[in-house]
Design an enzyme around this catalytic site. Sequence first.
Site, PDB file in Angstrom:
ATOM      1  N   LYS A  26     -61.513 112.083 -30.262  1.00 60.62           N
ATOM      2  CA  LYS A  26     -61.311 111.724 -31.669  1.00 60.62           C
ATOM      3  C   LYS A  26     -62.646 111.733 -32.384  1.00 60.62           C
ATOM      4  O   LYS A  26     -63.687 111.963 -31.784  1.00 60.62           O
ATOM      5  CB  LYS A  26     -60.597 110.393 -31.807  1.00 60.62           C
ATOM      6  CG  LYS A  26     -61.328 109.205 -31.252  1.00 60.62           C
ATOM      7  CD  LYS A  26     -60.668 107.902 -31.646  1.00 60.62           C
ATOM      8  CE  LYS A  26     -59.191 107.827 -31.286  1.00 60.62           C
ATOM      9  NZ  LYS A  26     -58.678 106.468 -31.311  1.00 60.62           N
ATOM     10  N   LYS A  49     -51.889 113.472 -30.273  1.00 58.70           N
ATOM     11  CA  LYS A  49     -51.616 112.165 -30.909  1.00 58.70           C
ATOM     12  C   LYS A  49     -51.691 112.300 -32.419  1.00 58.70           C
ATOM     13  O   LYS A  49     -52.671 112.809 -32.956  1.00 58.70           O
ATOM     14  CB  LYS A  49     -52.702 111.171 -30.493  1.00 58.70           C
ATOM     15  CG  LYS A  49     -52.365 110.347 -29.277  1.00 58.70           C
ATOM     16  CD  LYS A  49     -53.602 109.631 -28.784  1.00 58.70           C
ATOM     17  CE  LYS A  49     -54.120 108.560 -29.722  1.00 58.70           C
ATOM     18  NZ  LYS A  49     -55.426 108.009 -29.232  1.00 58.70           N
TER      19      LYS A  49
HETATM   20  O1  LIG Z   1     -56.860 105.321 -28.847  1.00 58.13           O
HETATM   21  C1  LIG Z   1     -57.545 104.330 -28.728  1.00 58.13           C
HETATM   22  C2  LIG Z   1     -58.561 103.913 -29.715  1.00 58.13           C
HETATM   23  O2  LIG Z   1     -59.652 104.733 -29.678  1.00 58.13           O
HETATM   24  C3  LIG Z   1     -58.918 102.494 -29.609  1.00 58.13           C
HETATM   25  O3  LIG Z   1     -60.212 102.236 -30.096  1.00 58.13           O
HETATM   26  P1  LIG Z   1     -60.715 100.732 -30.115  1.00 58.13           P
HETATM   27  O4  LIG Z   1     -60.508 100.169 -28.755  1.00 58.13           O
HETATM   28  O5  LIG Z   1     -62.172 100.825 -30.456  1.00 58.13           O
HETATM   29  O6  LIG Z   1     -59.917 100.054 -31.166  1.00 58.13           O
END
Ligand SMILES: O=C[C@H](O)COP(=O)(O)O
Length: 250
Positions: free
Chosen positions: A28, A86
Site C-alpha cells: 500500500k 483489497k
Molecule cells: O491492512 C492493514 C493496515 O495497513 C493496518 O495499518 P495499521 O496497523 O497501521 O492501522
Amino acid sequence: MLLISPDSVEEALDCAKAAEHLDIVDVKRPDEGSLGANFPWVIREIRDAVPADKPVSATVGDVPYKPGTVAQAALGAAVSGATYIKVGLYGCTTPEQAIDVMRGVVRAVKDHRPDAFVVASGYADAHRIGCVNPLALPDIARRSGSDAAMLDTAIKDGTRLFDHVPPDVCAEFVRLAHEAGLLAALAGSVKTGDLGTLTRIGTDIVGVRGAVCEGGDRKAGRIRPQLVAAFRAEMERHASEHTAAIAAAN
Ligand SMILES: O=C[C@H](O)COP(=O)(O)O
C-alpha cells in the site's frame, strides 16, 4: 493469518527477512490514504522480493463510487502480481453502490486470474467519513462474489478498530462473514493487546502496519523484522490458549 503492509520495496525486503512469521505481504501507499494504492512497478518489485510461497496483496485505494475506474485499477494490481486485491469502499454511501464497485472488481480480476482473492474493505470509522456501515460489508462481499470482508480505519489519528467498532460488534462482523462463506479480516491500529479478543471472535486475517513499525509509527517508522516476529509469537500464544480453553470446556 497475519497480513503486514510495507509501503516500499525496502520495507518489503525487511518483511522478507521475517517471511516465516507472516502470511501475506500487503502493498500500500499510506501517503495516499489508509488503503492508498501504490504504483504497479512497486507491486511487481515487491512480488519479486518476497518468497514465492507468500502471497502478495495490493490495495486498490480508498476508492470513489466509480465502478469502471476501480475495476480497471484492480486489474492493474492483479497484472502487477498481486493475488489478494483489497478495495477500500471509501466513496460508497450505500450497499448497492459498494456491490456495484465490487462486482466490477471481481469480474476484472477473476477474468484475468480465477484464483485471485478479492477483499471488500470498509471502515470501522465509517461514521466519520460517511461511507457504508461496517456490518454491511459481509453482505456486500457475498453479493459481489468477493472472497473476504475486511474492516480497517480510514483516519489514522491514533484511534483504533475497537474505538469505533467494539469487540461484540466485531464478533458480529466475523459471524456474518463466516455465515456468508467468507474470510473475515480486521485491522485498524491493532496492537498485541487486541490479539486475545481478535482470536476469541474467530478473526481469519489480522492486518497490521503501525504495530510492527519502529516506535509504533506507521508513517515515520519502518517495519522491523523482529517486531513482526514478536507480533506473530503473540498471535500463536493466543491461538494455543484459545484452542486449550475450547478443549478444556468440552
Ligand atoms: O491492512 C492493514 C493496515 O495497513 C493496518 O495499518 P495499521 O496497523 O497501521 O492501522
